[in-house]
Design a protein around this motif. Structure first.
Motif, PDB file in Angstrom:
ATOM      1  N   ASP B 211       0.893  -1.324  -0.072  1.00 13.35           N
ATOM      2  CA  ASP B 211      -0.076  -0.099  -0.102  1.00 13.35           C
ATOM      3  C   ASP B 211       0.985   1.249   0.152  1.00 13.35           C
ATOM      4  O   ASP B 211       1.728   1.613   0.936  1.00 13.35           O
ATOM      5  CB  ASP B 211      -0.943   0.054   1.207  1.00 13.35           C
ATOM      6  CG  ASP B 211      -1.719   1.295   1.494  1.00 13.35           C
ATOM      7  OD1 ASP B 211      -1.990   1.967   0.486  1.00 13.35           O
ATOM      8  OD2 ASP B 211      -1.609   1.649   2.650  1.00 13.35           O
ATOM      9  N   PRO B 212       0.733   1.939  -1.046  1.00 16.82           N
ATOM     10  CA  PRO B 212       1.614   3.182  -1.004  1.00 16.82           C
ATOM     11  C   PRO B 212       1.460   4.302   0.091  1.00 16.82           C
ATOM     12  O   PRO B 212       2.352   5.164   0.488  1.00 16.82           O
ATOM     13  CB  PRO B 212       1.416   3.877  -2.458  1.00 16.82           C
ATOM     14  CG  PRO B 212       0.459   2.864  -3.287  1.00 16.82           C
ATOM     15  CD  PRO B 212      -0.037   1.922  -2.086  1.00 16.82           C
ATOM     16  N   ALA B 213      -0.016   4.396   0.484  1.00 15.52           N
ATOM     17  CA  ALA B 213      -0.101   4.960   1.708  1.00 15.52           C
ATOM     18  C   ALA B 213       0.626   4.832   3.024  1.00 15.52           C
ATOM     19  O   ALA B 213       0.698   5.576   3.773  1.00 15.52           O
ATOM     20  CB  ALA B 213      -1.531   5.145   1.935  1.00 15.52           C
ATOM     21  N   THR B 214       1.054   3.629   3.347  1.00 25.53           N
ATOM     22  CA  THR B 214       1.591   3.125   4.448  1.00 25.53           C
ATOM     23  C   THR B 214       2.989   2.738   4.221  1.00 25.53           C
ATOM     24  O   THR B 214       3.605   2.332   3.518  1.00 25.53           O
ATOM     25  CB  THR B 214       0.963   1.706   4.892  1.00 25.53           C
ATOM     26  OG1 THR B 214      -0.384   1.798   4.996  1.00 25.53           O
ATOM     27  CG2 THR B 214       1.440   0.999   6.096  1.00 25.53           C
ATOM     28  N   LYS B 215       3.948   3.549   5.503  1.00 24.08           N
ATOM     29  CA  LYS B 215       5.132   3.477   5.332  1.00 24.08           C
ATOM     30  C   LYS B 215       5.756   2.521   6.641  1.00 24.08           C
ATOM     31  O   LYS B 215       6.742   1.973   6.363  1.00 24.08           O
ATOM     32  CB  LYS B 215       5.868   4.854   5.845  1.00 24.08           C
ATOM     33  CG  LYS B 215       6.094   5.662   4.741  1.00 24.08           C
ATOM     34  CD  LYS B 215       6.569   6.991   4.778  1.00 24.08           C
ATOM     35  CE  LYS B 215       8.153   7.133   5.282  1.00 24.08           C
ATOM     36  NZ  LYS B 215       8.391   8.612   5.462  1.00 24.08           N
ATOM     37  N   VAL B 216       4.975   2.489   7.561  1.00 28.37           N
ATOM     38  CA  VAL B 216       5.378   1.480   8.555  1.00 28.37           C
ATOM     39  C   VAL B 216       4.012   0.796   9.122  1.00 28.37           C
ATOM     40  O   VAL B 216       2.969   1.466   9.261  1.00 28.37           O
ATOM     41  CB  VAL B 216       5.716   2.317   9.828  1.00 28.37           C
ATOM     42  CG1 VAL B 216       6.186   1.597  11.078  1.00 28.37           C
ATOM     43  CG2 VAL B 216       7.062   3.129   9.436  1.00 28.37           C
ATOM     44  N   ILE B 217       4.190  -0.352   9.521  1.00 22.08           N
ATOM     45  CA  ILE B 217       3.178  -1.205   9.832  1.00 22.08           C
ATOM     46  C   ILE B 217       3.067  -1.443  11.384  1.00 22.08           C
ATOM     47  O   ILE B 217       3.911  -2.111  11.928  1.00 22.08           O
ATOM     48  CB  ILE B 217       3.287  -2.604   9.114  1.00 22.08           C
ATOM     49  CG1 ILE B 217       3.097  -2.094   7.366  1.00 22.08           C
ATOM     50  CG2 ILE B 217       1.862  -3.529   9.501  1.00 22.08           C
ATOM     51  CD1 ILE B 217       3.292  -3.380   6.644  1.00 22.08           C
ATOM     52  N   VAL B 244       7.813  -3.548  10.156  1.00 22.64           N
ATOM     53  CA  VAL B 244       6.823  -4.026  10.870  1.00 22.64           C
ATOM     54  C   VAL B 244       7.131  -4.063  12.612  1.00 22.64           C
ATOM     55  O   VAL B 244       8.227  -4.673  12.962  1.00 22.64           O
ATOM     56  CB  VAL B 244       6.210  -5.735  10.545  1.00 22.64           C
ATOM     57  CG1 VAL B 244       5.076  -6.009  11.541  1.00 22.64           C
ATOM     58  CG2 VAL B 244       5.876  -5.615   9.325  1.00 22.64           C
ATOM     59  N   ILE B 245       6.221  -3.299  13.135  1.00 21.59           N
ATOM     60  CA  ILE B 245       6.329  -3.114  14.651  1.00 21.59           C
ATOM     61  C   ILE B 245       5.432  -3.999  15.233  1.00 21.59           C
ATOM     62  O   ILE B 245       4.358  -3.726  14.948  1.00 21.59           O
ATOM     63  CB  ILE B 245       6.450  -1.681  14.999  1.00 21.59           C
ATOM     64  CG1 ILE B 245       7.571  -1.030  14.352  1.00 21.59           C
ATOM     65  CG2 ILE B 245       6.664  -1.672  16.505  1.00 21.59           C
ATOM     66  CD1 ILE B 245       7.493   0.338  14.375  1.00 21.59           C
ATOM     67  N   ALA B 246       5.623  -5.060  16.279  1.00 26.38           N
ATOM     68  CA  ALA B 246       4.820  -5.852  16.514  1.00 26.38           C
ATOM     69  C   ALA B 246       4.568  -5.960  18.136  1.00 26.38           C
ATOM     70  O   ALA B 246       5.685  -5.888  18.538  1.00 26.38           O
ATOM     71  CB  ALA B 246       5.077  -7.390  16.224  1.00 26.38           C
TER      72      ALA B 246
END
Lengths: 707, 707
Positions: B211-217, B244-246
């Motif tokens: 998704d181009p709108a998302t830089k960090v998940i 990805v920060i979990a």
């Protein structure tokens, strides 16, 4: 002077002079004038400024001598060079207390120390108490007595409340005040002590212990200059039923280096601070957030709603919140007892799909049906299997519909259960939080913070109820015989006189005597070189173990003397020690040294691999009682190793505690002459069979290595 | 289906039907209608309600069949009983995706699981993706596509930004979104997966990776139902350069119990989650605050301003803040390198009384003289001995005068040093924070949070740059010989074939053979009973060590057989193992078992007291490479014991890593038939001399004890 005496004029002044008063409200000498006027201080304000007739609209005076009365408090807001003179003039005019904002004193080194000493003498000779220099002053919120130039008050004045703040660092104190006030937590007093040339942190604590406006004391500490005064102040607060919550910074090596450079004071062992706080009934926290959350919660729950134990109930409408809180709770040592069968039945009758064990997940049903909410909450709060109920409502109070449901329910809960501790994990509008606080419900914003606060409240309740026994002070002892410092046998004889158990050993000077001693002791024996120059005997070839017969003793004696003579030709040799072989089930390392702040301290840790790799040790100010020594042992991470874990034999812990206590008394009694004591190892036999110090070293004052 | 496929219609729908649409905006079926209209969703909104002509002013339809077009997305907001039928109707109408809010499915047990299966089949047969049931839906912020009934949006809509949130728990996801938005951190997408009957957390991660709108998940996880899909999604995000920060909850026993009851899913070993995240380049955090702070900071610093290492510079106007930050930094593994001599000189020339080493305490001078501030800050930021600069300004930005000084300076710093990471520990007005973010300065409110964020950024940078080598999957192996499960020699032979080093041992059946074997092996030897019924040989009297001669072998053999026959008369005896005595410098315990979520996992820990008392072990999904095995060893708390600490001999770590890797391949290859493997101990010799498994046990599937 006893801590806390003579601070009334500083904290409740009827008149305040500002020396160096400025027309500009943002300058250091202008801000107190502005704040006092803006917030409505009711006493007299006397700006002192030789160059102005008016300061911020108030009549200004050319000097302290010109004032119409001797003010209770003078604020010194001139530079360091002129501050001493100003303090002397205050003393001459009969001023009762001074606050010195100016920096440029002891924090800058030798010359600054001399200038600071001049301040101190001027204050003492004038019978004044002096706060500072290099400090952010003091504030009494309700009285609007604002003797500070802290920028946080430029923004807004905190609400009056029950938390007193005493801080060495002005900025940390200010920041604490601001954060508390942002969270709707009221403040009573604010004292920052800076360089502490007269008034110190102990004064602040002790004065607040007697202050009716203060219920809980928050203390930010970087260094302790006088451990005795600090202990006395902490004990006074404890005895007054006012918890002291202490954030001592400089816990890390990097932080201690920064603190030393910042305060110019000695660091003192951080571990001893832990021990000191525990002994005096203070609770230590590690962050400003914890300081404020715990202070707030304690002030709301005191005197009769503190949690009695670590069991919590979690009541939530969200399974995820329940899991997160359960994790957070367990990580700080809280427990989640399963609720009673009756409680669970009540919950499941109301919401069949709820989880009722604990955490209670009453599902979204809970917040949509007020009748269910009231009944479920009553059931959970009524169940005394838990000590505290935690209710997470992270954003519900922002929604008027939910707010009204929850507030109604909580009002009823408080009426039904006036003494049960219920803590909300909540963010909400200020007025909602204020109402909750008035109802006796503390509020904490974050999940982690909420659990940390409950865990700290449990500790606070424990230390306030059970002050640790403190052994009577020890008399200074007579100097020791010289051989106590020469070799291990001398050291052990001195320690044995003090009650530390040792083996029957002999010092001999030739092979015949060694053989006779060994025969009397019984084989096998150990031979060890006795020399003041060989603290590491093994490396010098000066230890032989398991010597099994008279012939072997003779041979080992000769070989050892030869070996030592070769490896350490210049070492003075006092003889050879013949000792029995000893077996045990565990080894401890005991020690003592002189802390620059706390004086003699005693340490204990497991020997061998644990000491080397895990740095697992406990430290306390000496002397300690046997109960305290046992608490030290139990605080070791590897305590289970001693306590018979996993089928191991249980070591003689009582004997170990007796040895630690005996060492601590010995260290305290000889603190003038002994710099350091090492007992390594103290061999522990199985339970009931005692302990014995196998090796020991005493290092006299003046000879120790640097720590 | 590959994770993330077919979610476009859900996340960017051109039309949304709400089945069970309600007139009341606060009801579950009313809130999406209200939110879509209020926030200006630009697509078609189709309320479906057979009893109303209009819903909230929009034309309502009696059924999905009546809609003028097949909508991209249908929201199912009816109760569980009617949800299956609604989903089937959507499938018939050609709807592309559905969100099922309704609860009352698998979380309630058997009957609910059957209902949920009907949902899943309806969606699959209709070619629709289905989110839920029992979920809070999904939101695309910029597109105002709001398919949720989360109450946090009742309050306000978050700003559009670069953080995507994917959460199993609807409440945790909502709360994360709300907290982020309170802190001025913008959101791109929000997906909550609830019961995951079709779309799971892996879908959410993988879709956001594209998704181009998302830089960090940001990912909130309670349970993993399919480890392979999760790994594949995490790897896709890593390869797309999107961290990805979990936050995986259910870390504690209490939390896992709560999670199991909440999700109905198996827990899976929490330690394996750690290993999985590390392997796939995800960074694990422990709290919602960390999740948001790190996500925010990463989104601001990516792609080219992440800290390259753990060295920080602290620049402050307050000594106390410096000490507190130094403590916080050290506690999370950051370091404070001393600044260069030239940097220190520059600072001291500007402020002679500053502390210039690090932390830099530039005293109150710094904020009163903008020219000094600019020069000092330049000097500190320019010094590349540190990787990140931390600037604590806890309340200064609230004061217009200071705000303007600091903002001007920071604009210049950014222009001078476009790529240096500078993080502010600050609370301030929204617009000031927004400007700082636009300049590329992340902001974190608390001191602890700031240091934790920098430490996590360092980890994030490390895993993103160096994805761990993942060994090739292992082929399923042929079944083992029966004796592999009967006794240790059989087990060791099987392991030896797989590359685990063992001793040359013999299985014998009489005393003569034992004596012959011992003579060939060389004395002294060990005799051990071989029996499938005696896993604890020592307790049964089935081990004799240090047998020194042929006569002793015969005697020991006979005595051992007698002893075992007495103590365990019903045990089947396969013979006696004759083994050489082996010496080493350390002992490891190796093991493997089948995790309910992750399949075969391999574990390693130190043997003896460390395993018993400290529970010090590392675990990974099997197979692991030798490099991963070495990383497991290095992660042990007591690693120093192996690594030659304090004069100990260094153990053969390479041999240990090879053995762990070999065991892991063996465990993976035999996962269908072996439930559990224990090697205890693996004896390590000194560096270069190898390792050897002294004892081993294989437990076949179906016979293992419960974990």
């Amino acid at each position: 002077m006893r801590p806390g005496e003579g601070l009334d004029a500083l904290m409740s002044p009827r008149s305040i002079a500002i020396i160096g008063a400025s027309q500009e409200a943002t300058k250091i000498g202008g801000r107190p004038v502005d704040l006092l006027r803006r917030h409505g201080y009711s006493g007299h304000i006397y700006p002192v400024n030789p160059k102005a007739a008016l300061v911020q609209g108030l009549k200004a005076y050319a000097s302290v001598a010109d004032l119409p009365e001797a003010p209770d408090l003078a604020i010194i807001a001139v530079d360091a060079e002129r501050a001493s003179e100003a303090v002397e003039q205050c003393a001459a005019r009969g001023v009762r207390s001074v606050v010195v904002f100016s920096s440029g004193f002891a924090e800058l080194g030798e010359q600054g120390r001399a200038m600071q000493e001049r301040l101190r003498l001027a204050a003492r000779n004038g019978g004044m108490r002096l706060l500072g220099p290099n400090c952010l002053g003091a504030v009494s919120i309700a009285e609007k007595s604002i003797a500070t130039f802290s920028i946080v008050l430029e923004h807004s004045m905190p609400a009056a409340g029950a938390l007193g703040i005493v801080s060495q660092s002005g900025n940390l104190g200010s920041y604490t005040m601001r954060l508390a006030s942002e969270r709707g937590v009221g403040i009573s007093r604010f004292i920052t002590t800076g360089n502490e040339c007269d008034i110190d942190i102990a004064d602040g604590i002790a004065w607040m212990a007697r202050d009716p406006a203060t219920k809980v004391i928050l203390c930010c500490l970087e260094a302790c200059r006088d451990a005795g005064r600090l202990i006395s102040a902490l004990e006074e607060a404890r005895d007054a039923g006012k918890p002291v919550i202490a954030m001592k910074i400089g816990t890390s090596a990097a932080g201690q280096a920064a603190a030393a450079s910042h305060t110019g004071a000695m660091a003192g062992s951080d571990a001893v601070f832990d021990a000191l706080f525990a002994r005096c009934g203070a609770v230590r926290v590690r962050s400003i957030d914890e300081l404020i959350d715990l202070g707030h919660a304690a002030s709301i729950l005191l005197p009769d709603r503190l949690p009695k134990g670590p069991g919590i109930a979690i009541l939530t409408a969200s399974g995820g919140f329940g899991v997160l809180l359960a994790d957070a709770a367990q990580s700080v040592g809280l427990t989640l007892p399963e609720l009673g069968q009756q409680t669970q039945r009540q919950i499941l009758e109301l919401v069949p799909f709820a989880s009722a064990r604990n955490p209670v997940d009453a599902t979204a049903q809970m917040s949509s049906r007020p009748d269910l909410l009231a009944k479920i909450m009553s059931a959970v709060v009524a169940d005394e299997r838990t000590d505290t109920v935690i209710l997470p409502l992270p954003f519900s109070l922002h929604l008027p519909r939910l707010r009204s449901i929850y507030m109604d329910t909580l009002r009823n809960i408080r009426a039904q259960f006036p003494h049960r501790p219920v803590i909300l994990c909540v963010d909400g509008p200020e007025d909602a939080l204020a109402e909750l606080h008035a109802l006796g419900f503390p509020t904490v914003e974050s999940f982690d913070g909420c659990c940390a606060t409950v865990a700290a409240l449990v500790r606070l309740q424990a230390v306030s109820k059970h002050p640790q026994d403190v052994p009577a002070a020890v008399e200074r002892a007579q100097p020791l015989a010289a051989d106590a410092f020469r070799h291990e046998l001398g050291a052990k004889r001195a320690l044995a006189d003090a009650g530390v158990p040792v083996l029957a050993e002999r010092l001999v000077h030739d092979a015949d005597a060694a053989a006779r001693a060994a025969t009397e002791i019984g084989y096998p024996v150990v031979l060890k070189i006795a020399s003041p120059d060989l603290p590491h005997k093994t490396e010098a070839g000066g230890v032989v173990v398991g010597v099994g017969s008279e012939a072997e003793v003779r041979r080992a004696y000769a070989q050892m003397r030869d070996r030592v003579a070769t490896r350490a030709p210049h070492a003075a040799i006092d003889g050879v020690i013949v000792a029995p072989m000893a077996k045990g089930v565990a080894e401890l390392i005991l020690g003592s040294r002189i802390d620059p702040v706390f004086g003699p301290v005693v340490m204990v840790g497991l020997g061998g691999i644990f000491a080397e790799i895990l740095q697992d040790s406990a430290v306390q100010m000496a002397p300690v009682s046997e109960a305290q020594a046992m608490a030290m042992l139990k605080s070791l991470k590897a305590f289970a190793v001693l306590d018979g874990a996993r089928g191991r034999p249980r070591a003689d812990l009582d004997a170990a505690a007796r040895a630690v206590a005996a060492l601590s008394r010995f260290a305290a009694a000889h603190a003038d002459t002994i710099a350091e004591i090492d007992i390594n190892p103290l061999l522990l036999r199985v339970e009931g069979e005692g302990a014995v110090a196998l090796d020991a070293l005493l290092i006299p004052q003046g000879k120790q290595a640097r720590h």
